[in-house]
Design a protein around this motif. Structure first.
Motif, PDB file in Angstrom:
ATOM      1  N   LYS A  13       0.855  -1.197   0.000  1.00 54.87           N
ATOM      2  CA  LYS A  13       0.000   0.000   0.000  1.00 54.87           C
ATOM      3  C   LYS A  13       0.882   1.235   0.000  1.00 54.87           C
ATOM      4  CE  LYS A  13      -3.493  -2.233   2.868  1.00 54.87           C
ATOM      5  NZ  LYS A  13      -4.420  -2.130   3.981  1.00 54.87           N
ATOM      6  N   TYR A  14       0.454   2.253  -0.718  1.00 51.99           N
ATOM      7  CA  TYR A  14       1.018   3.596  -0.545  1.00 51.99           C
ATOM      8  C   TYR A  14      -0.081   4.423   0.098  1.00 51.99           C
ATOM      9  CZ  TYR A  14       4.675   2.250  -3.866  1.00 51.99           C
ATOM     10  OH  TYR A  14       5.711   1.626  -4.514  1.00 51.99           O
ATOM     11  N   ASP A  16      -3.394   5.142   1.425  1.00 53.10           N
ATOM     12  CA  ASP A  16      -4.672   4.434   1.263  1.00 53.10           C
ATOM     13  C   ASP A  16      -4.740   3.642  -0.032  1.00 53.10           C
ATOM     14  OD1 ASP A  16      -5.535   5.537   3.588  1.00 53.10           O
ATOM     15  OD2 ASP A  16      -6.651   7.188   2.638  1.00 53.10           O
ATOM     16  N   ASN A  17      -3.734   3.840  -0.874  1.00 53.62           N
ATOM     17  CA  ASN A  17      -3.767   3.219  -2.201  1.00 53.62           C
ATOM     18  C   ASN A  17      -3.150   1.812  -2.148  1.00 53.62           C
ATOM     19  OD1 ASN A  17      -3.892   2.783  -4.924  1.00 53.62           O
ATOM     20  ND2 ASN A  17      -2.294   4.275  -5.469  1.00 53.62           N
ATOM     21  N   THR A  18      -3.985   0.792  -2.291  1.00 52.06           N
ATOM     22  CA  THR A  18      -3.474  -0.577  -2.306  1.00 52.06           C
ATOM     23  C   THR A  18      -3.061  -0.929  -3.725  1.00 52.06           C
ATOM     24  OG1 THR A  18      -4.952  -1.143  -0.511  1.00 52.06           O
ATOM     25  CG2 THR A  18      -3.955  -2.977  -1.696  1.00 52.06           C
ATOM     26  N   VAL A  19      -1.771  -1.149  -3.884  1.00 48.76           N
ATOM     27  CA  VAL A  19      -1.196  -1.292  -5.220  1.00 48.76           C
ATOM     28  C   VAL A  19      -0.970  -2.759  -5.582  1.00 48.76           C
ATOM     29  CG1 VAL A  19       0.842  -0.718  -6.574  1.00 48.76           C
ATOM     30  CG2 VAL A  19      -0.144   0.972  -5.058  1.00 48.76           C
ATOM     31  N   ARG A  21      -2.457  -6.498  -4.253  1.00 49.94           N
ATOM     32  CA  ARG A  21      -3.563  -6.968  -3.417  1.00 49.94           C
ATOM     33  C   ARG A  21      -3.473  -8.453  -3.083  1.00 49.94           C
ATOM     34  NH1 ARG A  21      -7.827  -3.308  -3.645  1.00 49.94           N
ATOM     35  NH2 ARG A  21      -7.313  -1.545  -4.989  1.00 49.94           N
ATOM     36  N   GLY A  40       0.033   1.335 -14.377  1.00 46.70           N
ATOM     37  CA  GLY A  40      -0.549   1.547 -13.049  1.00 46.70           C
ATOM     38  C   GLY A  40      -1.072   0.281 -12.391  1.00 46.70           C
ATOM     39  N   THR A  45       6.000  -2.055  -9.093  1.00 49.08           N
ATOM     40  CA  THR A  45       6.005  -2.233  -7.637  1.00 49.08           C
ATOM     41  C   THR A  45       6.305  -3.686  -7.281  1.00 49.08           C
ATOM     42  OG1 THR A  45       4.390  -0.455  -7.440  1.00 49.08           O
ATOM     43  CG2 THR A  45       4.633  -1.912  -5.537  1.00 49.08           C
TER      44      THR A  45
END
Ligand code: ADP
Ligand code: MG
Length: 243
Positions: A13-14, A16-19, A21, A40, A45
């Motif tokens: 996660k960055y 609140d952004n879960t990159v 899962r 994206g 990552t």
């Protein structure tokens, strides 16, 4: 077959952004894996977690039985075995091609200058740039710089190579020479994880293709499975756009 990399429930996660899962996958010794998917979707990552350029939020990553997520693991030691090549080659501009390649082996691996130069010259031969050993990066084309960057990564004698869109910044006429070097490496049995938009290369060279979207591995299989008979609607629509 020996597992080189095992990834279990990797979440990144960055804020609140879960990159990523909850990624689960493993990579065999000598396997060539191509990762494809929209911008994206978490490809970079994922790759950067594999040598801990990014710290996973949770989950486990084992590389050669070293647990990268264990604070006690000497990450620098593990990293010496993992070569990485980026879209932008990031050569040292003030060093000659030869010195770019020998710097880390001399500094980190404590090789003698002679030993490091011998290896560097063999690698320059391998990437087709023997005649460029004394020049500075700025005098090389993008494709040549990228081949030097590959040689530099290989000089540390890694047993895994990670490539993040290695040809995306290159003029089209430079792409083939770089892919040719990567193909050679694959045939030598190098374990490779390659994020790429070069579908022809993935079809020809990959043992396995992974399609990512929205931080998940949506579908994976042989190039034939993924390119000729994709099962997931998102894979199908992505491939329709890029093929
Ligand atoms: P890809 O390589 O598939 O294009 P990335 O892994 O670069 O995807 O990015 C996945 C998501 O993570 C994107 O939404 C991106 O904005 C976000 N992201 C990547 N790196 C960072 C970072 N250092 N800080 C915050 N968000 C990031
Ligand atoms: Mg990326």
């Amino acid at each position: 077959m020996a597992k080189k990399v095992i990834v279990e429930n990797l979440i990144k996660k960055y804020g609140d952004n879960t990159v990523l899962r909850g990624i689960n996958t493993s990579i065999d010794d000598g396997e060539v894996v191509c990762v494809i998917g929209p911008s994206g979707s978490g490809k970079s990552t994922f790759l950067r977690c594999l040598n801990r350029l990014e710290e996973p939020t949770s989950g486990t990553i084992l590389v050669d039985d070293f647990d990268l997520t264990d604070k006690k693991t000497d990450i620098n030691l593990v990293r010496q075995n993992i070569g990485m090549v980026f879209q932008h080659f990031n050569l040292f501009p003030h060093l000659s091609v030869l010195d770019n390649i020998t710097l880390a082996p001399i500094d980190l691996n404590k090789e003698s200058k002679e030993e490091a130069e011998k290896t560097a010259l063999e690698l320059l031969e391998m990437v087709g740039l023997s005649d460029k050993k004394d020049v500075y990066p700025a005098s090389l084309s993008g494709g040549q710089q990228q081949r030097v960057a590959i040689a530099r990564a290989l000089a540390m004698k890694p047993d895994i190579m990670l490539f993040d869109e290695p040809t995306s910044a290159l003029d089209p006429e430079m792409v083939g020479d770089v892919l040719e070097v990567m193909k050679k490496l694959a045939h030598q049995g190098m374990t490779m994880v390659i994020v790429t938009h070069e579908m022809g290369f993935a079809k020809e060279v990959a043992h396995r293709v992974i399609f990512t979207d929205g931080g998940n591995f949506i579908e994976e299989g042989s190039p034939k499975d993924i390119f000729e008979n994709p099962q997931n609607e998102r894979t199908k629509s992505f491939l329709q756009k890029v093929l």
